[in-house]
Design an enzyme around this catalytic site. Sequence first.
Site, PDB file in Angstrom:
ATOM      1  N   HIS A 480      77.125  -8.401  32.525  1.00 45.31           N
ATOM      2  CA  HIS A 480      77.488  -8.644  33.874  1.00 45.31           C
ATOM      3  C   HIS A 480      78.753  -8.884  34.223  1.00 45.31           C
ATOM      4  O   HIS A 480      79.376  -8.037  35.245  1.00 45.31           O
ATOM      5  CB  HIS A 480      76.606  -9.714  34.365  1.00 45.31           C
ATOM      6  CG  HIS A 480      76.990 -10.327  35.919  1.00 45.31           C
ATOM      7  ND1 HIS A 480      75.874  -9.814  36.931  1.00 45.31           N
ATOM      8  CD2 HIS A 480      77.922 -10.931  36.691  1.00 45.31           C
ATOM      9  CE1 HIS A 480      76.269 -10.346  38.212  1.00 45.31           C
ATOM     10  NE2 HIS A 480      77.529 -10.625  38.023  1.00 45.31           N
ATOM     11  N   GLU A 481      79.544  -9.759  33.613  1.00 47.31           N
ATOM     12  CA  GLU A 481      80.688  -9.863  34.041  1.00 47.31           C
ATOM     13  C   GLU A 481      81.907  -8.652  33.466  1.00 47.31           C
ATOM     14  O   GLU A 481      82.914  -8.497  34.153  1.00 47.31           O
ATOM     15  CB  GLU A 481      81.501 -11.212  33.218  1.00 47.31           C
ATOM     16  CG  GLU A 481      80.834 -12.686  33.645  1.00 47.31           C
ATOM     17  CD  GLU A 481      80.711 -12.667  35.188  1.00 47.31           C
ATOM     18  OE1 GLU A 481      81.680 -12.048  35.744  1.00 47.31           O
ATOM     19  OE2 GLU A 481      79.848 -13.181  35.690  1.00 47.31           O
ATOM     20  N   HIS A 484      81.686  -6.366  36.137  1.00 45.09           N
ATOM     21  CA  HIS A 484      82.732  -6.621  36.948  1.00 45.09           C
ATOM     22  C   HIS A 484      84.263  -6.112  36.593  1.00 45.09           C
ATOM     23  O   HIS A 484      85.115  -5.556  37.282  1.00 45.09           O
ATOM     24  CB  HIS A 484      82.917  -8.170  37.231  1.00 45.09           C
ATOM     25  CG  HIS A 484      81.949  -8.491  38.344  1.00 45.09           C
ATOM     26  ND1 HIS A 484      81.726  -8.041  39.630  1.00 45.09           N
ATOM     27  CD2 HIS A 484      80.950  -9.764  38.154  1.00 45.09           C
ATOM     28  CE1 HIS A 484      80.714  -8.801  40.082  1.00 45.09           C
ATOM     29  NE2 HIS A 484      80.521  -9.726  39.474  1.00 45.09           N
ATOM     30  N   HIS A 487      84.816  -2.641  36.978  1.00 45.76           N
ATOM     31  CA  HIS A 487      84.972  -2.148  38.526  1.00 45.76           C
ATOM     32  C   HIS A 487      86.528  -2.546  38.492  1.00 45.76           C
ATOM     33  O   HIS A 487      87.240  -1.683  39.278  1.00 45.76           O
ATOM     34  CB  HIS A 487      84.512  -3.262  39.318  1.00 45.76           C
ATOM     35  CG  HIS A 487      84.256  -2.886  40.705  1.00 45.76           C
ATOM     36  ND1 HIS A 487      83.594  -3.641  41.713  1.00 45.76           N
ATOM     37  CD2 HIS A 487      84.529  -1.554  41.376  1.00 45.76           C
ATOM     38  CE1 HIS A 487      83.642  -3.005  42.584  1.00 45.76           C
ATOM     39  NE2 HIS A 487      83.833  -1.676  42.702  1.00 45.76           N
TER      40      HIS A 487
END
Length: 696
Positions: A480-481, A484, A487
């Site tokens: 998940h991190e 990010h 991104h």
Amino acid sequence: MSENLQTAAAAPASANPLLTPWQTPFETPPFAAIAPEHFLPAFEQAFADHSAEVAAITHDPSAPDFANTITALERAGKLLSRVAAVFYDLVSAHSNPALLEVDKEVSLRMARHWNPIMMNAVLFGRIALLHHNRATFGLTGEQMRLLERTYTRFHRAGAGLDEAAKKRMAKINERLAHLGTTFSHHLLGDEQQWAMELGEGDREGLSDSFVAAAKAAAEERGMAGKAVMTLSRSFVEPFLKSSSRRDLREKVFKAFTARGDNTNDNDNNETIVEILSLREESAKLLGFPTFAAYRLEDSMAKTPEAVRGLLERVWKPARARALADRDALQALVAEEGGNFALAPWDWRYYAERLRQAKANFDDAAIKPYLALDHMIEAAFDCATRLFGVTFSERKDIPVWHPDVRVWEVRDSAGRHKALFYGDYFARSSKRSGAWMTSLRDQQKLDGEIAPLVINVCNFSKGAEGEPSLLSPDDARTLFHEFGHGLHGMMSDVTYPSLSGTSVFTDFVELPSQLYEHWQEQPQVLRQFARHYQTGEPLPDDLLKRFIAARKFNQGFATVEFVSSALIDLEFHTQPAAASRDVRAFERQELEKIGMPAEISLRHRPQQFGHIFSGDHYASGYYSYMWSEVMDADAFGAFEEAGNIFDPATAKRLLDDIYASGGSRDPEDAYVAFRGREPEPDALLRRRGLLETPEAA
């Protein structure tokens, strides 16, 4: 200002590493040279520089145009961005008492610096004129988006208010900055002050890897040779799942859910009341009936009603599933001879027992195959296969703690793309949770600027010489991190304000939650889930049981989350006066939605840092679920292509989602990638909630 801060402010600039060029690889922060006393004088200089730059834009005698107003604003404040990025990284990931003292001062000074800029009538006049005539300038799509976002940001900050209202808004902003810092310091204080020693008789049911991590935590606290529990979620959740000592589960659960609510010096109840009152007042000054109406106007959701509609749609089947699961867990308690009603500190333990019985799977069986290094390798490999980027570890980049690792990221042509910092282990100097941030954002305004991206987690450390072993939840958090992080790293925009994760809150979780899907794919697990001692790959039988067990206990997980999102929404839609007694408000709202007594909020108000340690997720905690509608639907594009690394789909994902940052409207970006709007039932399908048993 206290005496030590006055001394700090008097330090000569020549001795301040924050104010001199960084002679390090890729001009990265020289952490070893930076001390708490360097920050205040650096901020003073940065504030002065930025104010002078903004004044020059405001009083430019030339007629406003995109270059002398919008582009000039984008170029302003470089030193402030640099100093603030280093400061907030350390405050969150490696703080100390001196740094936390500086933080109190900086939060107030930051508000006082930005208020007169964001409410500057002359500057806003220039921006508004450009915005009004925007169709006549021949702007690119990204420039048009930047102009619209700049106008919106100033307008929503109160730049169009009368002088009396601006003055009051400035006072509110200063006070809210102070209260947000206070909230996070209180939470950190309660977490740092609590530890529970685990004697030999206190370890029943706990895995060897958990005990090793507890010993490492004790050593970090100067208690070598002992083992301790802390209030880090990465400790608490596995303990509640596996400890067969019901008395200790109750003790840990109550300590965890009481953080910030202990009627001590770290109590957050009064802080919450004042925050909500001031937020309501600021929203009304700006012409909105509630803070939620104000916040959500500038989001994909647009209105509180749209958010409530999504949450209630998910709540009903999730609650029904949770109630059915509760009855099954209570029956299991009775089968085992337990003469007690299931309590919140029992749920995870008995859910794990039930999962073992029904799905023949428990986390302890798979953890030896989820070594941290292997999961990092898996996250990197998926990025390589999707986007062509490669990762090579660098030992020559300065870091803020010896545990931090750094990788250089190169694109498919071998060019430098980014640096990625991984700070994975829990420690007392780090706030709880997991997050992504950056020390420098990507931009191309004045040459190619490569980003410095950070992932921070709170995983348990392995014993000396042993790897850190992750639970399936931990492994999902890592992906998940890293989503990010991608991104931020894959961003390919010109203007810094539109870089990377500078998107709507209810869109920012799409790249991260979407990336989680690859972590649980059989072909990824077969390659990277290897036993930490033997190197053997994950057996097919265990893999099948793991996949079958994924949807287990989703009623609980969804209820835990949605109830927190609904409480956040109610805090910010009801009059602030309704929540003057925070505990009573919490009880009343949970009763209203029919919250099962055996499940607790994922974040009780007094520890809900997402919405009270600042306002980034205030009225916005729902965003994770709003984004999940998109991520569940988006991964379907790869499934429909018959290849989870399909090159054409991956290229669209890169171009339309990861690389575009905030340079386009998120709805347009999603439709460009998927070819249509998201299908809401994808979320319920992913969580296994479309067919829900009837609740009693």
